[in-house]
Scaffold this motif. Structure first.
Motif, PDB file in Angstrom:
ATOM      1  N   ASN A  59     -97.573 -16.624 -71.571  1.00 17.52           N
ATOM      2  CA  ASN A  59     -97.048 -17.716 -70.761  1.00 17.52           C
ATOM      3  C   ASN A  59     -96.009 -18.563 -71.488  1.00 17.52           C
ATOM      4  OD1 ASN A  59     -98.362 -17.081 -68.463  1.00 17.52           O
ATOM      5  ND2 ASN A  59     -99.969 -18.617 -68.627  1.00 17.52           N
ATOM      6  N   LEU A  60     -95.676 -18.157 -72.705  1.00 18.18           N
ATOM      7  CA  LEU A  60     -94.638 -18.847 -73.471  1.00 18.18           C
ATOM      8  C   LEU A  60     -93.610 -17.855 -73.993  1.00 18.18           C
ATOM      9  CD1 LEU A  60     -93.823 -21.645 -74.523  1.00 18.18           C
ATOM     10  CD2 LEU A  60     -95.213 -21.234 -76.534  1.00 18.18           C
ATOM     11  N   ARG A  61     -93.784 -16.596 -73.659  1.00 17.84           N
ATOM     12  CA  ARG A  61     -92.940 -15.553 -74.237  1.00 17.84           C
ATOM     13  C   ARG A  61     -91.483 -15.704 -73.823  1.00 17.84           C
ATOM     14  NH1 ARG A  61     -96.148 -11.208 -73.363  1.00 17.84           N
ATOM     15  NH2 ARG A  61     -97.188 -11.834 -75.291  1.00 17.84           N
ATOM     16  N   ASN A  62     -91.232 -15.943 -72.555  1.00 16.61           N
ATOM     17  CA  ASN A  62     -89.840 -16.075 -72.114  1.00 16.61           C
ATOM     18  C   ASN A  62     -89.218 -17.369 -72.615  1.00 16.61           C
ATOM     19  OD1 ASN A  62     -87.949 -15.283 -69.233  1.00 16.61           O
ATOM     20  ND2 ASN A  62     -88.796 -13.791 -70.646  1.00 16.61           N
ATOM     21  N   VAL A  63     -90.031 -18.431 -72.712  1.00 15.54           N
ATOM     22  CA  VAL A  63     -89.517 -19.693 -73.245  1.00 15.54           C
ATOM     23  C   VAL A  63     -89.140 -19.521 -74.712  1.00 15.54           C
ATOM     24  CG1 VAL A  63     -90.114 -22.068 -73.830  1.00 15.54           C
ATOM     25  CG2 VAL A  63     -90.737 -21.142 -71.599  1.00 15.54           C
ATOM     26  N   GLY A  64     -90.006 -18.844 -75.474  1.00 18.03           N
ATOM     27  CA  GLY A  64     -89.715 -18.608 -76.881  1.00 18.03           C
ATOM     28  C   GLY A  64     -88.478 -17.756 -77.068  1.00 18.03           C
ATOM     29  N   LEU A  65     -88.350 -16.703 -76.258  1.00 23.81           N
ATOM     30  CA  LEU A  65     -87.176 -15.852 -76.334  1.00 23.81           C
ATOM     31  C   LEU A  65     -85.929 -16.618 -75.901  1.00 23.81           C
ATOM     32  CD1 LEU A  65     -86.162 -12.989 -76.923  1.00 23.81           C
ATOM     33  CD2 LEU A  65     -86.585 -12.419 -74.526  1.00 23.81           C
ATOM     34  N   GLY A  66     -86.103 -17.495 -74.918  1.00 25.80           N
ATOM     35  CA  GLY A  66     -84.968 -18.293 -74.461  1.00 25.80           C
ATOM     36  C   GLY A  66     -84.474 -19.259 -75.519  1.00 25.80           C
ATOM     37  N   SER A  67     -85.408 -19.884 -76.247  1.00 23.55           N
ATOM     38  CA  SER A  67     -85.002 -20.812 -77.301  1.00 23.55           C
ATOM     39  C   SER A  67     -84.264 -20.076 -78.413  1.00 23.55           C
ATOM     40  CB  SER A  67     -86.231 -21.538 -77.863  1.00 23.55           C
ATOM     41  OG  SER A  67     -87.081 -20.643 -78.569  1.00 23.55           O
ATOM     42  N   ALA A  68     -84.716 -18.851 -78.722  1.00 20.37           N
ATOM     43  CA  ALA A  68     -84.022 -18.048 -79.732  1.00 20.37           C
ATOM     44  C   ALA A  68     -82.634 -17.653 -79.242  1.00 20.37           C
ATOM     45  CB  ALA A  68     -84.848 -16.801 -80.061  1.00 20.37           C
ATOM     46  N   SER A  69     -82.528 -17.375 -77.963  1.00 16.00           N
ATOM     47  CA  SER A  69     -81.235 -17.015 -77.395  1.00 16.00           C
ATOM     48  C   SER A  69     -80.254 -18.178 -77.475  1.00 16.00           C
ATOM     49  CB  SER A  69     -81.413 -16.565 -75.936  1.00 16.00           C
ATOM     50  OG  SER A  69     -80.184 -16.163 -75.384  1.00 16.00           O
ATOM     51  N   ILE A  70     -80.757 -19.398 -77.320  1.00 11.48           N
ATOM     52  CA  ILE A  70     -79.896 -20.577 -77.461  1.00 11.48           C
ATOM     53  C   ILE A  70     -79.327 -20.635 -78.871  1.00 11.48           C
ATOM     54  CG2 ILE A  70     -79.862 -23.101 -77.507  1.00 11.48           C
ATOM     55  CD1 ILE A  70     -81.964 -23.062 -75.303  1.00 11.48           C
ATOM     56  N   ALA A  71     -80.170 -20.365 -79.859  1.00 13.26           N
ATOM     57  CA  ALA A  71     -79.702 -20.348 -81.247  1.00 13.26           C
ATOM     58  C   ALA A  71     -78.621 -19.295 -81.436  1.00 13.26           C
ATOM     59  CB  ALA A  71     -80.876 -20.086 -82.181  1.00 13.26           C
ATOM     60  N   ALA A  72     -78.779 -18.151 -80.762  1.00 14.89           N
ATOM     61  CA  ALA A  72     -77.771 -17.099 -80.856  1.00 14.89           C
ATOM     62  C   ALA A  72     -76.441 -17.566 -80.272  1.00 14.89           C
ATOM     63  CB  ALA A  72     -78.260 -15.840 -80.135  1.00 14.89           C
ATOM     64  N   ARG A  73     -76.504 -18.354 -79.197  1.00 12.51           N
ATOM     65  CA  ARG A  73     -75.256 -18.830 -78.582  1.00 12.51           C
ATOM     66  C   ARG A  73     -74.508 -19.769 -79.516  1.00 12.51           C
ATOM     67  NH1 ARG A  73     -75.762 -14.545 -76.726  1.00 12.51           N
ATOM     68  NH2 ARG A  73     -77.874 -14.274 -75.969  1.00 12.51           N
ATOM     69  N   VAL A  74     -75.255 -20.516 -80.325  1.00  8.79           N
ATOM     70  CA  VAL A  74     -74.595 -21.378 -81.315  1.00  8.79           C
ATOM     71  C   VAL A  74     -73.781 -20.512 -82.277  1.00  8.79           C
ATOM     72  CG1 VAL A  74     -74.947 -23.000 -83.217  1.00  8.79           C
ATOM     73  CG2 VAL A  74     -76.341 -23.179 -81.145  1.00  8.79           C
TER      74      VAL A  74
END
Length: 561
Positions: free
Chosen positions: A473-488
């Motif tokens: 229930n947190l997997r997509n949120v965790g992956l999304g936060s990592a993806s934000i770091a990638a966009r930086v």
């Protein structure tokens, strides 16, 4: 009624592990990468730079300076890319040179609408605007990664993927009919947002479809499919190179019609259904999977019932107060489904540290991936061939991943790719600074491709490893936060070209240093090889349990966060 600390893999293994049902659904979700790849990289084709020069004055007129039209008999003119160079004789017969901007506009070697660069005159002093739409798309990805995972974890992987696809089609078509640069730029930002909805649900669904021992197939299939997607863009760009960029944009957008297949054939993630108490739908899918995989349906259903703590078949059942009605006269308390937020991870020191490391890994992978395109300019020749060469490097990275991820573990796989990327980029930079010979250019080309292999492999490994750290229930949120770091990292990548103009060795040193630090930080992360995907926060702690080597049982230690 939630399932805590359960072994969902038990049911998946009874269904055959990687049977026909799992393989088909993995491919169904994997092909959504075409939509993501085409819209992420299409600027290479629709935003390509067209050879240009300053336009001459209208027919029958001469060049005017300070309100005075020069006689064509007393001056010569050269039309450059961004300036008009005039050499004329004054009344004193002294040769004088004068430089003017492109006051009469621009002329291009191809049709005016061959690219957004030529159509909107994004050259010379407006040249930076040509790269801005791609930066805005990456910014949109960060925004999408921040918002859309909530919907994926709350409402499911499939509906989020479908809505994102529909958004990509609508925005893609609107982009093709943009009548101004501002409109085009805004639509690119919106495209980045919905593109992340496809990427994140694709990555999460893929990792959830298999039991633990088969999860390496996710990595290799992901790399291969992504490589196919990128390579497939080459014929689109080549055969439509004489057409308008608008036609090319519509062609790239058309692959998103694949959403029709997703709507009809794709089932929701089994893990998500179990984690969110959607047992009736989960049971329906289990029966379907058992038939596809030629597995005894009764055995699969009994295993599922045991998993969720029931003794009867799961069917849609009405709630009765605070109890769930099972059989006639039998009730069982309803257990509240656990809902998490990213704060639940950040409040725990050990988990927070690992999350920050993951963010750094993602940022470094993106910075290296995009920075490679700006600093490794040795691949001279046809631009379509160059694009093809970079694209096919996705395939060897996928094969390397497949061969080592289960044999040596996730951490060693990550270190391998980051080491390849950093070494290739540093050596290419050193050779470029040291020599400009033909032999040096060959070495630079080879090392650039090695760097591309490492960067692509690092990205794929991050996509594979990150979902294994977070509960369902947190997997997509965790992956999304990592993806934000990638966009930086992705937004910083283009600035490497500016840095190289002042310090030629700067980009290589920065990227290499970042990759070296990444290899060191990876040692702190937990090894997830052979461990089931965590369903709950309690399961996450099991990732830090030390598993003794060999077949003998030994004591284990759980690190408290």
């Amino acid at each position: 009624m939630a399932v805590k600390g359960t072994e969902v893999d038990t049911v998946l293994n009874v269904l055959g592990g990687k049977g026909l049902y799992q393989r088909v659904h993995h491919l169904l979700i994997s092909f959504t990468a075409f939509s993501a790849a085409f819209q992420l990289l299409d600027m290479i084709f629709i935003g390509r730079i067209i050879p240009h020069e300053c336009a001459a004055p209208p027919n029958g007129t001469g060049i005017t300076i300070a309100g005075v039209e020069l006689s064509s008999s007393n001056y010569t003119v050269e039309y450059g890319q961004c300036n008009i160079y005039i050499k004329y004789n004054t009344t004193t017969s002294i040769n004088t040179e004068h430089t003017l901007p492109c006051i009469y506009g621009m002329t291009y070697s191809e049709r005016k609408d061959a690219s957004i660069v030529s159509e909107f005159d994004l050259v010379c002093e407006r040249g930076a605007l040509g790269d801005l739409p791609q930066t805005l798309l990456i910014l949109g990805q960060a925004m999408g990664a921040l918002v859309l995972p909530f919907f994926s974890d709350r409402y499911g992987r499939k509906p989020t993927n479908i809505i994102s696809h529909v958004g990509m089609i609508a925005i893609g078509v609107a982009t093709a009919f943009s009548n101004s640069y501002i409109t085009f730029a805004i639509l690119r930002l919106l495209m980045g947002i919905v593109q992340q909805g496809v990427v994140l649900t694709y990555a999460t669904y893929s990792i959830e479809v298999y039991p633990t021992q088969y999860r390496r197939y996710v990595g290799v299939v992901g790399n291969v499919v992504w490589g196919i997607c990128v390579v497939s863009m080459t014929p689109f760009g080549y055969f439509l190179r004489m057409e308008s960029w608008r036609t090319l944009q519509l062609a790239f957008c058309s692959v998103s019609l694949y959403v029709i297949i997703v709507v009809i054939f794709l089932d929701e993630s089994f893990r998500w259904l179990v984690a969110n108490g959607k047992y009736d739908i989960a049971l329906k899918n289990i029966k379907k999977a058992a038939k596809w995989n030629k597995v005894d349906v009764n055995v699969a259903v009994d295993t599922f019932n045991e998993l969720v703590g029931r003794q009867t078949l799961i069917i849609p059942e009405p709630e009765k107060g605070n109890e769930l009605l099972l059989n006639e006269g039998e009730t069982k308390p309803v257990e509240k489904i656990e809902k998490y937020s990213l704060l639940d991870i950040l409040k725990r020191k050990k988990l927070a540290l690992n999350t920050f490391i993951l963010w750094y890994l993602w940022c470094t992978a993106a910075l290296s991936y995009f920075g490679l395109f700006f600093t490794s300019s040795s691949l001279v020749g046809d631009k379509y061939l160059n694009f093809f060469l970079y694209a096919i490097m996705e395939f060897p990275s996928g094969m390397i991943f497949f061969l080592i991820v289960d044999r040596f573990g996730r951490k060693k796989t990550l270190r391998t790719f980051y080491a390849l990327c950093g070494t290739g980029m540093i050596l290419a930079t050193i050779i470029k600074v040291s020599s400009d010979s033909y032999a040096a250019s060959i070495c630079i080309t080879i090392l650039s491709l090695v760097g591309k292999l490492g960067a692509g492999g690092a990205f794929g490994a991050c996509f594979f490893y990150t979902p294994e750290i977070f509960p369902t229930n947190l997997r997509n949120v965790g992956l999304g936060s990592a993806s934000i770091a990638a966009r930086v990292g992705g937004m910083l990548g283009p600035f490497s070209r500016v840095l190289a103009q002042h310090i030629s060795w700067g980009p290589g040193a920065i990227f290499g240093g970042c990759c070296l630090l990444a290899t060191l930080l990876i040692t702190i992360l937990p090894e997830t090889r052979g461990k089931e995907l965590p369903q709950t926060m309690a399961d996450v702690k099991l990732l830090y349990k030390k598993i003794p080597d060999g077949s003998k049982e030994g004591k284990t230690k759980i690190f408290k966060s």
